[in-house]
Enzyme design. Structure first.
Site, PDB file in Angstrom:
ATOM      1  N   CYS A 255      -7.497  -5.733  -1.061  1.00 58.84           N
ATOM      2  CA  CYS A 255      -8.484  -5.591   0.041  1.00 58.84           C
ATOM      3  C   CYS A 255      -8.664  -4.205   0.161  1.00 58.84           C
ATOM      4  CB  CYS A 255      -7.715  -6.234   1.399  1.00 58.84           C
ATOM      5  SG  CYS A 255      -6.359  -5.407   1.814  1.00 58.84           S
TER       6      CYS A 255
ATOM      7  N   GLU B 280       0.942  -1.261   0.113  1.00 64.66           N
ATOM      8  CA  GLU B 280      -0.012  -0.066  -0.017  1.00 64.66           C
ATOM      9  C   GLU B 280       0.787   1.138   0.100  1.00 64.66           C
ATOM     10  OE1 GLU B 280      -2.668   0.018   3.367  1.00 64.66           O
ATOM     11  OE2 GLU B 280      -1.005  -0.923   4.947  1.00 64.66           O
TER      12      GLU B 280
END
Ligand code: PEP
Ligand code: MG
Length: 590
Positions: free
Chosen positions: A508, A437
């Site tokens: 996700c 991320e």
């Protein structure tokens, strides 16, 4: 008269209901005006703060060490008097009542005035007394903030027509709306992927954020329509508008009924590829619903919510029971427990917690954990212990470099040794993964992959950190673009590099639950998604209608485009092509 307020829709649904205004209070000493019906609460809040400071002085006085200097006792006596003094207590209350200042504003105004008066004294002794006033003022200010851990106060009762209207709602506060009957919510601040918005989406609540001023314009009990699809709030809608939105709501109900028919069907593309659909959760209590809709497991368990809204930290046994409850409830299906991702908009309420200078770039997630190794190892031990009771995975958030991963793996190994020596059972094979991320992790992924078992792409932060746009800041929300070519290139690279290394990869972030992006990700080779449980059926509907092979050309066009408008156009074409039109509630390519 009907009027509209514009913001950002965070769920693809609409709600019709009556406005319930949440008190606007902030942890910062912000200046704002309170409305007539909030004055009593504001006076009470200030009176409570005075009382708690007074109690604190009384307690200190009573517990002074015998050998404490006499000046100490005298100073406490003076400070106690200042708290009760009219010039602090009554004058601040008057400012709240007469000028409608919030308590923090009224207090700072009054303290500043007093200090100016002390400064004007000729006598040096008297001049120096201003420090006492300042110290007392600071204590009262702190008490005001402590009485205000929640950014908003919960309503006394909920109902299915209630639309909450707030300046801001902290992620921790959002959790308290779980299981309550509620129609939707509107906030002045926030971005589409702030944690507040994510929790709202998980609750299936229609919401519009970043309206700028809804809280001060909308009046209590007014009829409002929350159009979460278009990011519009309609206040006092007339009959024509209401009847249009009632039809929209009816269409949504019918679409949801059609989607419910997909429960129990395998998620498989037209070319036969099986796809795993996992859920994101905040607590084991979210799991009952996952069985109803048939999720394949938990792809992201945001463990930090156990640590929020409380003054203490959960100890190993409390954490173990919390994680174990999730693992057991999933009945052998995997539960991916992410280690503490505290920081940025998810803050702790413990006394020693300090907000970073720049929270999104500060001591967040694994950085915070490595700076607090005892706390980190306690959590790792609890997760390892829970792994004995089913299928658990451990996921490390915000990894940015190799050394950081190595340090974390070292702590995990230490935890394993401790448990082994104590004879406490755990799954020695529990898979360890990282969130990709931060762009730096994606760019050095080939060096990280040999050390881990799986990767989960956090598109919410990947977008934030690639574009240098705070995901919770409404001022730059227009620059927060998940479909920016740089973000897409990092995603596709991560998927391919991980699969090449024969490790599993999933997404996700919120993009995983946007049914209009499902085909794009399938074309990229993704076979595991983790999302809010409310999105599982719309995404499954898309999977059932998608041929991965037929999607390749459109994917190439997307990846060869470098402007967002063309990218969106190619994605729309991909979604429209050959395969049947999908059933979605109304997910949009933002
Ligand atoms: C993400 O960043 O995409 C993610 C899933 O983590 P969080 O939203 O909790 O930061
Ligand atoms: Mg994240």
């Amino acid at each position: 008269m009907t009027f509209s307020i514009h913001g950002i829709g965070v769920s693809d649904k609409v709600a019709i209901g009556r406005a319930h205004l949440l008190s606007h209070v902030s942890l910062e000493a912000q200046h704002y005006l309170v409305t007539g019906d909030q004055i009593i609460d504001e006076l009470r809040r200030f009176a409570d703060a005075l009382q708690s400071v007074q109690d604190e002085f009384t307690h200190l006085q009573a517990n002074l060490d015998e050998d404490a200097p006499v000046e100490m006792s005298a100073m406490l006596a003076v400070h106690s008097m200042i708290v009760r003094d009219e010039l602090i207590a009554q004058a601040t209350l008057d400012l709240i009542t007469e000028k409608r200042y919030n308590a923090e504003w009224a207090l700072s105004e009054q303290v500043n005035q007093l200090i100016a008066q002390f400064d004007a004294f000729e006598d040096e002794y008297l001049r120096e007394r201003k420090h006492d006033v300042m110290q007392v003022g600071t204590r009262i200010m702190r008490a005001l903030r402590e009485n205000n851990q929640l950014v908003c106060e919960l309503p006394q009762a909920f109902d299915s027509e209630m639309i909450l209207v707030a300046h801001d709602i902290a992620p921790a506060d959002m959790l308290q709306f779980k299981g309550r009957s509620l129609a939707g919510f509107i906030t002045d601040t926030g971005g589409p992927n702030s944690h507040t918005a994510i929790v709202a989406r998980g609750l299936g609540l229609p919401a519009v954020v970043s309206t700028g001023q809804a809280r001060s314009i909308i009046r209590s009990n007014e009829w409002v329509i929350v159009d979460g699809v278009n990011g519009v709030v309609l206040v006092n809608p007339d009959e024509l508008i209401l009847s249009h939105y009632r039809q929209v709501q009816q269409a949504q109900i019918e679409a949801e009924q059609r989607l419910a028919e997909l429960i129990g069907r395998d998620a498989r593309t037209l070319d036969g590829t099986p796809i795993k659909l996992m859920a994101n959760i905040e607590s084991p209590n979210d799991i009952a619903r996952l069985h109803t809709i048939g999720a394949d497991g938990v792809g992201l368990f945001r463990s930090e919510y156990l640590f929020m809204n409380r003054k203490d930290s959960p100890d190993e046994s409390e954490q173990f029971n919390f994680y174990k409850a999730a693992v057991v409830a999933m009945n052998g299906k995997p539960v991916t427990i992410r280690t503490l991702d505290i920081g940025a908009d998810k803050e702790l309420s413990t006394d020693d917690y300090e907000t970073s200078v720049n929270p999104a770039l500060g001591l967040r997630a694994v950085r915070y954990c490595l700076a607090n190794p005892n706390m980190f190892i306690t959590q790792i031990r609890a997760i390892l212990r829970a792994s004995h009771y089913g299928s658990a995975k451990l996921l490390i958030p915000m990894v940015s470099g190799l050394e950081q991963l190595q340090q974390t793996l070292h702590l995990i190994e230490q935890a394993r040794v401790q448990l082994r020596e104590a004879g406490i059972p755990f799954d020695a094979q529990m898979p360890i993964g990282i969130m990709v991320e931060i762009p730096s992790a994606a760019l050095i992924l080939n060096a990280l992959l040999p050390l881990i078992d799986f990767v989960s792409i956090g598109t919410n932060d990947l977008t934030q950190y690639t574009l240098a746009v705070d995901r919770g800041d409404s001022d730059v929300a227009h620059l927060y673009e998940e479909l920016h070519p740089a973000v897409l290139q990092l995603i596709v690279f991560t998927i391919r590099a991980t699969q090449l290394a024969q490790k599993s990869v999933s997404i996700c972030g919120e993009m995983a639950g946007n049914a209009k992006l499902t085909r794009l990700f399938l074309a990229m080779g993704l076979d595991e998604f983790s999302m809010q449980q409310t999105q599982i059926l719309p995404v499954k509907a898309q999977i059932l209608e998608t041929s991965i092979e037929q999607s390749q050309e459109a994917l190439n066009r997307v990846l060869q485009s470098f402007d967002v408008a063309s990218i969106k156009k190619h994605i729309r074409e991909l979604n429209a092509q050959g395969m049947n039109e999908p059933i979605t509630i109304s997910a949009t390519v933002h």
